[in-house]
Design a protein around this motif. Structure first.
Motif, short mmCIF file in Angstrom:
data_model
loop_
_atom_site.label_atom_id
_atom_site.label_comp_id
_atom_site.label_asym_id
_atom_site.label_seq_id
_atom_site.Cartn_x
_atom_site.Cartn_y
_atom_site.Cartn_z
N UNK A 234 0.83 -1.19 0.00
CA UNK A 234 0.00 0.00 0.00
C UNK A 234 0.87 1.26 0.00
N UNK A 235 0.23 2.40 -0.24
CA UNK A 235 0.94 3.67 -0.24
C UNK A 235 1.07 4.17 1.19
N UNK A 236 2.09 3.67 1.90
CA UNK A 236 2.28 4.04 3.30
C UNK A 236 3.70 3.69 3.73
N UNK A 237 4.05 4.09 4.94
CA UNK A 237 5.35 3.77 5.53
C UNK A 237 5.11 2.93 6.78
N UNK A 238 5.16 1.59 6.67
CA UNK A 238 4.86 0.74 7.81
C UNK A 238 6.04 0.61 8.78
N UNK A 239 5.70 0.47 10.05
CA UNK A 239 6.69 0.19 11.09
C UNK A 239 5.96 -0.58 12.19
N UNK A 240 6.70 -1.05 13.19
CA UNK A 240 6.05 -1.71 14.32
C UNK A 240 6.80 -1.37 15.60
N UNK A 241 6.09 -1.57 16.71
CA UNK A 241 6.70 -1.36 18.02
C UNK A 241 6.51 -2.61 18.86
N UNK A 242 7.61 -3.24 19.21
CA UNK A 242 7.60 -4.40 20.10
C UNK A 242 7.92 -3.94 21.51
N UNK A 243 7.14 -4.42 22.48
CA UNK A 243 7.46 -4.13 23.87
C UNK A 243 8.37 -5.20 24.48
N UNK A 244 8.52 -6.32 23.76
CA UNK A 244 9.44 -7.36 24.23
C UNK A 244 10.85 -7.10 23.71
N UNK A 245 10.96 -6.46 22.56
CA UNK A 245 12.26 -6.06 22.02
C UNK A 245 12.15 -4.64 21.45
N UNK A 246 11.94 -3.64 22.31
CA UNK A 246 11.76 -2.27 21.82
C UNK A 246 13.03 -1.75 21.15
#
Length: 240
Positions: free
Chosen positions: A66-78
């Motif tokens: 898609x037309x976006x910039x994906x990222x993620x946030x892990x609380x187990x491995x921030x």
């Protein structure tokens, strides 16, 4: 970070999205459109799944198309100590499904309950399915404890209660009715899989669906009687 004229927006999905409907991007495309950005920064919070690697891979696989910039946030491995700055830079925060009881405990421990409220107030779109739906309400019906449907206090950004998977998990409707009849949960909303409740500020703005027959419901206790009102969604046929 998006401003969206500082409107506070939440799209709460009973089920669906990239993890449940990998060949049906309608809800996810709708969420990207809501942000009103040419290239939205969208962050996935997989906390409820224990930051499942498979879930994270599915997220990137879906949104990299898609037309976006994906990222993620892990609380187990921030990847950063400054969770607040990272989340406030996003246009959309997308919360995955899983164990809501664990999600709420971890969020409070890390201060995400406060950060997410601030993000919402600053115009960041909040969304998610299942656990990522009920977390935004005052209360949610959860199966976090095996074999039981229980009421869980949540963030309270939206007044009332929420019950997802209303069509796919047959025990949820009678549990919601019974708990409301006993006064153990407040009035609220239930959603079939594939349905999203789009709130602007404190008001239900629109009900949308990725499936033609799926519905949402308003559950109320009126004069001692439980009333369930069908909320017909707008089918997102334009998104393919």
């Amino acid at each position: 970070m998006t401003t969206n004229n500082l409107s506070r927006q939440i799209v709460a999905m009973g089920g669906g999205g990239f993890s449940m409907e990998p060949g049906n991007p309608r809800l996810d495309k709708y969420i990207l459109e809501v942000s009103n950005q040419k290239t939205s920064k969208i962050c996935f919070l997989p906390t409820a799944s224990g930051d499942s690697d498979k879930y994270i891979v599915k997220f990137y696989s879906a949104f990299s198309r898609q037309q976006c910039k994906p990222s993620h946030l892990s609380l187990f491995q921030p990847h950063t100590a400054d969770l607040r700055s990272f989340l406030l830079e996003q246009d959309i925060i997308y919360v995955g499904g899983g164990n809501t009881k664990n999600l709420m405990a971890l969020w409070k421990e890390w201060g995400l309950d406060r950060i997410l409220r601030e993000a919402w107030e600053e115009g960041v779109i909040l969304t998610g399915l299942s656990a990522g739906s009920i977390c935004w309400f005052e209360e949610g019906l959860t199966d976090s404890i095996p074999g039981l449907i229980t009421v869980l206090p949540c963030l309270g950004l939206i007044k009332g209660s929420n019950c997802p998977h209303y069509d796919s998990e047959p025990e949820r409707r009678p549990a919601y009715h019974n708990l409301r009849a006993q006064g153990l949960v407040s009035d609220g909303y239930a959603t079939d899989d594939g349905v999203g409740l789009h709130f602007i500020d404190d008001t239900l703005h629109k009900v949308v669906s990725s499936r033609p027959q799926a519905k949402a419901y308003k559950l109320e206790k009126i004069n001692g009687e439980i009333r369930e009102t069908v909320l017909e969604p707008i089918y997102l046929s334009q998104y393919i």
